[in-house]
Design a protein around this motif. Structure first.
Motif, PDB file in Angstrom:
ATOM      1  N   ILE A 122     -35.119  14.967   4.445  1.00 54.62           N
ATOM      2  CA  ILE A 122     -34.230  15.883   3.735  1.00 54.62           C
ATOM      3  C   ILE A 122     -33.575  16.869   4.693  1.00 54.62           C
ATOM      4  CG2 ILE A 122     -34.140  17.676   1.952  1.00 54.62           C
ATOM      5  CD1 ILE A 122     -34.453  14.761   0.945  1.00 54.62           C
ATOM      6  N   GLN A 123     -34.233  17.190   5.781  1.00 57.00           N
ATOM      7  CA  GLN A 123     -33.646  18.100   6.771  1.00 57.00           C
ATOM      8  C   GLN A 123     -32.368  17.527   7.378  1.00 57.00           C
ATOM      9  OE1 GLN A 123     -36.632  19.140   9.682  1.00 57.00           O
ATOM     10  NE2 GLN A 123     -37.913  20.199   8.180  1.00 57.00           N
ATOM     11  N   ARG A 124     -32.188  16.218   7.285  1.00 55.85           N
ATOM     12  CA  ARG A 124     -30.972  15.587   7.812  1.00 55.85           C
ATOM     13  C   ARG A 124     -29.877  15.471   6.756  1.00 55.85           C
ATOM     14  NH1 ARG A 124     -35.046  12.628  10.635  1.00 55.85           N
ATOM     15  NH2 ARG A 124     -35.137  10.957   9.076  1.00 55.85           N
ATOM     16  N   MET A 125     -30.103  16.023   5.564  1.00 54.42           N
ATOM     17  CA  MET A 125     -29.144  15.924   4.464  1.00 54.42           C
ATOM     18  C   MET A 125     -28.651  17.315   4.074  1.00 54.42           C
ATOM     19  SD  MET A 125     -31.239  13.111   2.165  1.00 54.42           S
ATOM     20  CE  MET A 125     -29.940  12.849   0.943  1.00 54.42           C
ATOM     21  N   SER A 126     -27.342  17.464   3.953  1.00 49.84           N
ATOM     22  CA  SER A 126     -26.758  18.727   3.502  1.00 49.84           C
ATOM     23  C   SER A 126     -25.755  18.438   2.391  1.00 49.84           C
ATOM     24  CB  SER A 126     -26.082  19.471   4.655  1.00 49.84           C
ATOM     25  OG  SER A 126     -25.075  18.671   5.245  1.00 49.84           O
TER      26      SER A 126
ATOM     27  N   THR B 241     -23.017  10.186  12.819  1.00 47.84           N
ATOM     28  CA  THR B 241     -22.999  11.162  11.727  1.00 47.84           C
ATOM     29  C   THR B 241     -22.190  10.577  10.580  1.00 47.84           C
ATOM     30  OG1 THR B 241     -21.021  12.228  12.658  1.00 47.84           O
ATOM     31  CG2 THR B 241     -23.183  13.126  13.290  1.00 47.84           C
ATOM     32  N   VAL B 242     -22.637  10.857   9.350  1.00 48.55           N
ATOM     33  CA  VAL B 242     -22.039  10.242   8.170  1.00 48.55           C
ATOM     34  C   VAL B 242     -21.706  11.315   7.135  1.00 48.55           C
ATOM     35  CG1 VAL B 242     -22.345   8.568   6.300  1.00 48.55           C
ATOM     36  CG2 VAL B 242     -23.363   8.120   8.546  1.00 48.55           C
ATOM     37  N   LEU B 243     -20.559  11.179   6.506  1.00 50.37           N
ATOM     38  CA  LEU B 243     -20.208  11.982   5.342  1.00 50.37           C
ATOM     39  C   LEU B 243     -20.115  11.050   4.151  1.00 50.37           C
ATOM     40  CD1 LEU B 243     -17.691  14.872   5.027  1.00 50.37           C
ATOM     41  CD2 LEU B 243     -17.622  13.003   3.371  1.00 50.37           C
ATOM     42  N   ASP B 244     -20.933  11.299   3.139  1.00 51.29           N
ATOM     43  CA  ASP B 244     -20.892  10.529   1.896  1.00 51.29           C
ATOM     44  C   ASP B 244     -19.908  11.228   0.972  1.00 51.29           C
ATOM     45  OD1 ASP B 244     -21.273   9.288  -0.543  1.00 51.29           O
ATOM     46  OD2 ASP B 244     -23.441   9.131  -0.342  1.00 51.29           O
ATOM     47  N   ALA B 245     -18.737  10.618   0.798  1.00 53.97           N
ATOM     48  CA  ALA B 245     -17.637  11.255   0.075  1.00 53.97           C
ATOM     49  C   ALA B 245     -17.785  11.181  -1.440  1.00 53.97           C
ATOM     50  CB  ALA B 245     -16.311  10.626   0.491  1.00 53.97           C
ATOM     51  N   THR B 246     -18.692  10.369  -1.931  1.00 51.08           N
ATOM     52  CA  THR B 246     -18.925  10.213  -3.376  1.00 51.08           C
ATOM     53  C   THR B 246     -20.427  10.236  -3.611  1.00 51.08           C
ATOM     54  OG1 THR B 246     -18.791   7.811  -3.076  1.00 51.08           O
ATOM     55  CG2 THR B 246     -16.790   8.915  -3.823  1.00 51.08           C
TER      56      THR B 246
ATOM     57  N   THR C 142     -32.886   8.409   6.008  1.00 45.86           N
ATOM     58  CA  THR C 142     -34.170   7.801   6.348  1.00 45.86           C
ATOM     59  C   THR C 142     -34.077   7.043   7.671  1.00 45.86           C
ATOM     60  OG1 THR C 142     -34.780   7.583   4.021  1.00 45.86           O
ATOM     61  CG2 THR C 142     -35.936   6.158   5.570  1.00 45.86           C
ATOM     62  N   LEU C 143     -32.912   6.442   7.922  1.00 44.97           N
ATOM     63  CA  LEU C 143     -32.694   5.677   9.147  1.00 44.97           C
ATOM     64  C   LEU C 143     -32.267   6.555  10.318  1.00 44.97           C
ATOM     65  CD1 LEU C 143     -30.908   2.575   7.578  1.00 44.97           C
ATOM     66  CD2 LEU C 143     -33.290   2.764   8.297  1.00 44.97           C
ATOM     67  N   GLY C 144     -32.223   7.869  10.117  1.00 46.82           N
ATOM     68  CA  GLY C 144     -31.970   8.792  11.211  1.00 46.82           C
ATOM     69  C   GLY C 144     -30.629   9.478  11.232  1.00 46.82           C
ATOM     70  N   CYS C 145     -29.715   9.129  10.316  1.00 45.22           N
ATOM     71  CA  CYS C 145     -28.384   9.727  10.313  1.00 45.22           C
ATOM     72  C   CYS C 145     -28.409  11.160   9.784  1.00 45.22           C
ATOM     73  CB  CYS C 145     -27.429   8.918   9.435  1.00 45.22           C
ATOM     74  SG  CYS C 145     -27.045   7.271  10.033  1.00 45.22           S
ATOM     75  N   GLU C 146     -27.579  12.009  10.374  1.00 47.99           N
ATOM     76  CA  GLU C 146     -27.264  13.300   9.777  1.00 47.99           C
ATOM     77  C   GLU C 146     -26.184  13.042   8.733  1.00 47.99           C
ATOM     78  OE1 GLU C 146     -28.614  16.252  10.422  1.00 47.99           O
ATOM     79  OE2 GLU C 146     -29.920  15.608  12.077  1.00 47.99           O
ATOM     80  N   VAL C 147     -26.475  13.372   7.457  1.00 51.07           N
ATOM     81  CA  VAL C 147     -25.588  13.006   6.359  1.00 51.07           C
ATOM     82  C   VAL C 147     -25.143  14.247   5.591  1.00 51.07           C
ATOM     83  CG1 VAL C 147     -25.276  11.564   4.317  1.00 51.07           C
ATOM     84  CG2 VAL C 147     -26.856  10.830   6.123  1.00 51.07           C
ATOM     85  N   THR C 148     -23.844  14.390   5.422  1.00 47.54           N
ATOM     86  CA  THR C 148     -23.285  15.414   4.540  1.00 47.54           C
ATOM     87  C   THR C 148     -22.915  14.753   3.223  1.00 47.54           C
ATOM     88  OG1 THR C 148     -22.376  16.658   6.406  1.00 47.54           O
ATOM     89  CG2 THR C 148     -21.464  17.131   4.230  1.00 47.54           C
ATOM     90  N   LEU C 149     -23.460  15.253   2.125  1.00 49.92           N
ATOM     91  CA  LEU C 149     -23.176  14.724   0.801  1.00 49.92           C
ATOM     92  C   LEU C 149     -22.137  15.617   0.136  1.00 49.92           C
ATOM     93  CD1 LEU C 149     -26.475  14.508   1.390  1.00 49.92           C
ATOM     94  CD2 LEU C 149     -26.437  13.396  -0.840  1.00 49.92           C
TER      95      LEU C 149
END
Length: 252
Positions: free
Chosen positions: A143-147, A91-96, A108-115
């Motif tokens: 997009i379902q994996r991006m919040s 799981t990844v959090l994009d801080a910027t 796209t590569l499968g990660c659940e990402v919080t922006l």
């Protein structure tokens, strides 16, 4: 200034109210910076003579589509730095978050990402791009994996506890200012108009290192100094970019 061709959307109405912006029909808008809702999308535009083209978020076409189809999969430097490998998708959090391009690659590569984006204006562009990509059959699943979270990132990271903490935190601080503004991408010029210079990267890195479960990844120009003079555990390099990796524990 916010410009709309028809009725103001609830998103922009709240943004205009919270920031004290004026609302003007699109054809009559005259301002240094304008958020414009066209029939297709939300755009950030700059006024004045010979302005650069509009800035908007597009996960369906353009650079995002090219990276989705031809980006190199889990073998690309970004994926290696994050720790993606066969059987391991953290799981990844994009801080910027910015315009969300790297976050989209990771999703796209499968990660659940919080922006997480601290600027409400840039967050509005992101939300619009996510909405449009969520309606497209080629990108809807991604997009379902991006919040999206609109917040001061340091405060948000310090609020996360237990299982809410991401395995990996990713940072892409604004690159150092260059004297020749023509060399700076149009979106970076407009971003500086909105949020100013990025002077708190070292504080954000410290918060990220407290919060992340396994590692923090910082994207830098290839020859740039380490953020806050904090030496990483290792780096992954490409011709123009370097990913500094701060390891807390092994990914599993």
């Amino acid at each position: 200034m916010v410009a709309e061709p028809a009725e103001l959307s609830p998103l922009l109405e709240n943004l205009a109210e919270n920031l004290g912006l004026s609302v003007t029909p699109a054809g009559e808008a005259e301002s240094d910076l304008m958020l414009v809702r066209t029939r297709e999308r939300l755009e950030l535009r700059q006024g004045g003579p010979k302005p650069p083209g509009p800035v908007f978020v597009d996960f369906v076409a353009g650079k995002s589509a090219h990276r989705r189809k031809f980006g190199g999969g889990r073998g690309q430097p970004l994926a290696k730095a994050i720790g993606l490998k066969k059987g391991l998708t953290p799981t990844v959090l994009d801080a910027t978050a910015g315009l969300g391009r790297d976050a989209f690659v990771l999703a796209t590569l499968g990660c659940e990402v919080t922006l997480v984006e601290r600027s409400p204006i840039i967050a509005a562009l992101l939300e619009d791009g996510l909405r449009r990509a969520g309606d497209d059959p080629e990108t809807a699943e991604i997009i379902q994996r991006m919040s999206l979270v609109q917040s001061d990132t340091t405060v948000y990271l310090d609020s996360l506890q237990g299982e809410a903490r991401p395995q990996v935190i990713y940072m892409d601080p604004m690159y150092p200012h260059r004297e020749k503004s023509a060399l700076v991408k149009k979106e970076m010029r407009l971003f500086r108009e909105i949020v100013g210079e990025d002077v708190d990267s070292a504080i954000l890195l410290e918060a990220a290192r407290r919060c992340a479960v396994a590692r923090v990844v910082v994207k830098r120009p290839a020859r740039a100094e380490h953020v806050g003079d904090q030496k990483p555990g290792f780096s992954i390099e490409s011709p123009n970019t370097r990913y500094d990796v701060y390891v807390k524990q092994a990914l599993n």
